[in-house]
Design a protein around this motif. Sequence first.
Motif, PDB file in Angstrom:
ATOM      1  N   THR A 147      40.600  41.094  26.794  1.00 49.80           N
ATOM      2  CA  THR A 147      40.400  39.951  25.908  1.00 49.80           C
ATOM      3  C   THR A 147      38.911  39.846  25.603  1.00 49.80           C
ATOM      4  O   THR A 147      38.081  40.318  26.382  1.00 49.80           O
ATOM      5  N   ALA A 148      38.581  39.220  24.488  1.00 47.01           N
ATOM      6  CA  ALA A 148      37.177  39.060  24.090  1.00 47.01           C
ATOM      7  C   ALA A 148      36.780  37.621  24.353  1.00 47.01           C
ATOM      8  O   ALA A 148      36.832  36.784  23.461  1.00 47.01           O
ATOM      9  N   GLY A 149      36.404  37.341  25.610  1.00 44.34           N
ATOM     10  CA  GLY A 149      36.088  35.948  25.908  1.00 44.34           C
ATOM     11  C   GLY A 149      35.379  35.706  27.217  1.00 44.34           C
ATOM     12  O   GLY A 149      34.278  35.185  27.239  1.00 44.34           O
ATOM     13  N   SER A 150      35.994  36.073  28.339  1.00 46.16           N
ATOM     14  CA  SER A 150      35.482  35.626  29.630  1.00 46.16           C
ATOM     15  C   SER A 150      34.125  36.226  29.963  1.00 46.16           C
ATOM     16  O   SER A 150      33.313  35.599  30.639  1.00 46.16           O
ATOM     17  N   GLY A 151      33.869  37.449  29.503  1.00 45.83           N
ATOM     18  CA  GLY A 151      32.624  38.111  29.866  1.00 45.83           C
ATOM     19  C   GLY A 151      32.547  38.494  31.321  1.00 45.83           C
ATOM     20  O   GLY A 151      31.507  38.958  31.801  1.00 45.83           O
ATOM     21  N   SER A 152      33.654  38.345  32.048  1.00 47.82           N
ATOM     22  CA  SER A 152      33.644  38.574  33.487  1.00 47.82           C
ATOM     23  C   SER A 152      33.273  40.002  33.850  1.00 47.82           C
ATOM     24  O   SER A 152      32.831  40.271  34.969  1.00 47.82           O
ATOM     25  N   GLU A 153      33.438  40.923  32.895  1.00 48.36           N
ATOM     26  CA  GLU A 153      33.092  42.319  33.143  1.00 48.36           C
ATOM     27  C   GLU A 153      31.610  42.510  33.441  1.00 48.36           C
ATOM     28  O   GLU A 153      31.201  43.571  33.934  1.00 48.36           O
ATOM     29  N   ALA A 154      30.795  41.498  33.144  1.00 43.00           N
ATOM     30  CA  ALA A 154      29.353  41.655  33.309  1.00 43.00           C
ATOM     31  C   ALA A 154      28.721  40.496  34.072  1.00 43.00           C
ATOM     32  O   ALA A 154      27.511  40.319  34.024  1.00 43.00           O
ATOM     33  N   THR A 155      29.535  39.714  34.799  1.00 45.46           N
ATOM     34  CA  THR A 155      28.992  38.526  35.451  1.00 45.46           C
ATOM     35  C   THR A 155      29.088  38.601  36.974  1.00 45.46           C
ATOM     36  O   THR A 155      29.941  39.287  37.527  1.00 45.46           O
ATOM     37  N   GLN A 156      28.222  37.823  37.613  1.00 47.70           N
ATOM     38  CA  GLN A 156      28.201  37.753  39.066  1.00 47.70           C
ATOM     39  C   GLN A 156      28.892  36.476  39.568  1.00 47.70           C
ATOM     40  O   GLN A 156      28.394  35.774  40.434  1.00 47.70           O
ATOM     41  N   PHE A 157      30.068  36.216  39.002  1.00 44.05           N
ATOM     42  CA  PHE A 157      30.842  35.031  39.360  1.00 44.05           C
ATOM     43  C   PHE A 157      32.329  35.383  39.409  1.00 44.05           C
ATOM     44  O   PHE A 157      32.791  36.278  38.695  1.00 44.05           O
ATOM     45  N   THR A 158      33.069  34.644  40.228  1.00 42.98           N
ATOM     46  CA  THR A 158      34.521  34.601  40.095  1.00 42.98           C
ATOM     47  C   THR A 158      34.958  33.161  40.279  1.00 42.98           C
ATOM     48  O   THR A 158      34.228  32.349  40.876  1.00 42.98           O
ATOM     49  N   VAL A 159      36.121  32.819  39.742  1.00 37.83           N
ATOM     50  CA  VAL A 159      36.651  31.456  39.836  1.00 37.83           C
ATOM     51  C   VAL A 159      38.071  31.543  40.373  1.00 37.83           C
ATOM     52  O   VAL A 159      38.936  32.182  39.763  1.00 37.83           O
ATOM     53  N   ILE A 160      38.299  30.903  41.514  1.00 34.09           N
ATOM     54  CA  ILE A 160      39.597  30.911  42.182  1.00 34.09           C
ATOM     55  C   ILE A 160      39.958  29.474  42.541  1.00 34.09           C
ATOM     56  O   ILE A 160      39.128  28.733  43.076  1.00 34.09           O
ATOM     57  N   SER A 161      41.202  29.078  42.287  1.00 30.69           N
ATOM     58  CA  SER A 161      41.658  27.726  42.636  1.00 30.69           C
ATOM     59  C   SER A 161      42.158  27.685  44.067  1.00 30.69           C
ATOM     60  O   SER A 161      42.893  28.572  44.502  1.00 30.69           O
ATOM     61  N   ASP A 162      41.742  26.653  44.787  1.00 26.66           N
ATOM     62  CA  ASP A 162      42.209  26.441  46.154  1.00 26.66           C
ATOM     63  C   ASP A 162      43.641  25.898  46.100  1.00 26.66           C
ATOM     64  O   ASP A 162      43.884  24.826  45.554  1.00 26.66           O
ATOM     65  N   SER A 163      44.580  26.646  46.642  1.00 22.27           N
ATOM     66  CA  SER A 163      45.997  26.241  46.563  1.00 22.27           C
ATOM     67  C   SER A 163      46.274  24.946  47.310  1.00 22.27           C
ATOM     68  O   SER A 163      47.245  24.249  47.002  1.00 22.27           O
ATOM     69  N   GLU A 164      45.438  24.605  48.270  1.00 21.49           N
ATOM     70  CA  GLU A 164      45.684  23.389  49.051  1.00 21.49           C
ATOM     71  C   GLU A 164      45.127  22.145  48.380  1.00 21.49           C
ATOM     72  O   GLU A 164      45.711  21.062  48.490  1.00 21.49           O
TER      73      GLU A 164
END
Length: 386
Positions: A138-155
């Motif tokens: 997809t052309a959006g997140s830019g995650s391919e070049a970033t030093q971040f991740t975003v994960i939701s805490d299931s609890e």
Amino acid sequence: MSTAIALPRVMRIGGGAVRDIGEVVAGLGVERPLVVTDAFLAGNGAADRMMKYLEAAGLTPRLFDGTVPDPTTASLAAGLDAIREHAADAVIGFGGGSPMDTAKALALLGERGGQMRDYKAPVINTGPALPIVAVPTTAGSGSEATQFTVISDSETNEKMLCPGLAFLPQAAVIDYELTESMPARLTADTGVDALTHAVEAYVSRKSNPFADSLALVAIGTIGRVLRRAYADGSDIEARADMMLAATQAGIAFSNSSVALVHGMSRPIGAHFHVAHGLSNAMLFPAVTAFSVDAAPGRYADCARALGVAAQSDSDPAAAAALVDGLRELCADVRVPTPREYGIDRTRWDELTPLMAEQALASGSPANNPRVPTDTEIRDLYAQIYG
């Protein structure tokens, strides 16, 4: 004063670049990559083609297609099992932001163990981690070049921002041909997401000349071609330009920061399961209107780059034109309000105090030109509901 800049050490960009994935991965000195993707790409044959490219390079890959939209801590368990069973020595994130975020999380947990909440901001994660290769579709997140991740805490339903070089891909393969089947809604949401990355990187309190240059180029490109890509998915030139702009915007915010839009967006995604790009788009015009007076010159530069203001316009006039331009763009690509999206008003109001608290705790609002109070964030949530 120096600025620290971090980029993937290998990037292959252009039509057909995915066919080079075997060469790229082998060049990292690894042999047993885990391909992290989703059921859609596994079902349409794209993941199988990638596996063949890897095998042709003499590698021994394994496919994991269990990623979910807006990945959660619970969704990581099966991927960690796959890493251990395969004795994987690298991970390849293949897909949109969710597979790439999942791959990044697995790379760290697979090497260090623990829980993702151990690694959320303000912790800065430097590793160790398995090498990451990112292949966006997809052309959006830019995650391919970033030093971040975003994960939701299931609890807790907290959408956790996890930063640090441990999450920066060592290599990225950026092939616009992989975006040609994106539907209009996804094209719009990811495109506005990329624009948000670029604008926030430029106006951030952590801005710097390196990130600025990429942000302005990305803003100009997105302003010129996003509507085209949305209206006609077969417009190959627009697809190619959007893919490159999304990566440029990703590099920009990875080396600057995001700000208030992202801080407020993550709780919307976590509690109401709104896709990240769409929740950004819901917020973007109103948050920009809230912020422009604190940095009119920076916002004016963005307006001129976007093509909604002239060089001769005063900075305050150009900054105001940016707000109008963003409203018009979101209307043109039919961004819904939370109400139009189907979110219950009572539930929205009930969760607003928690969302404001989580937004502030993420740290992103502190990067905004105008740093909001808890009350001001609550007011913005009320304003955008619709």
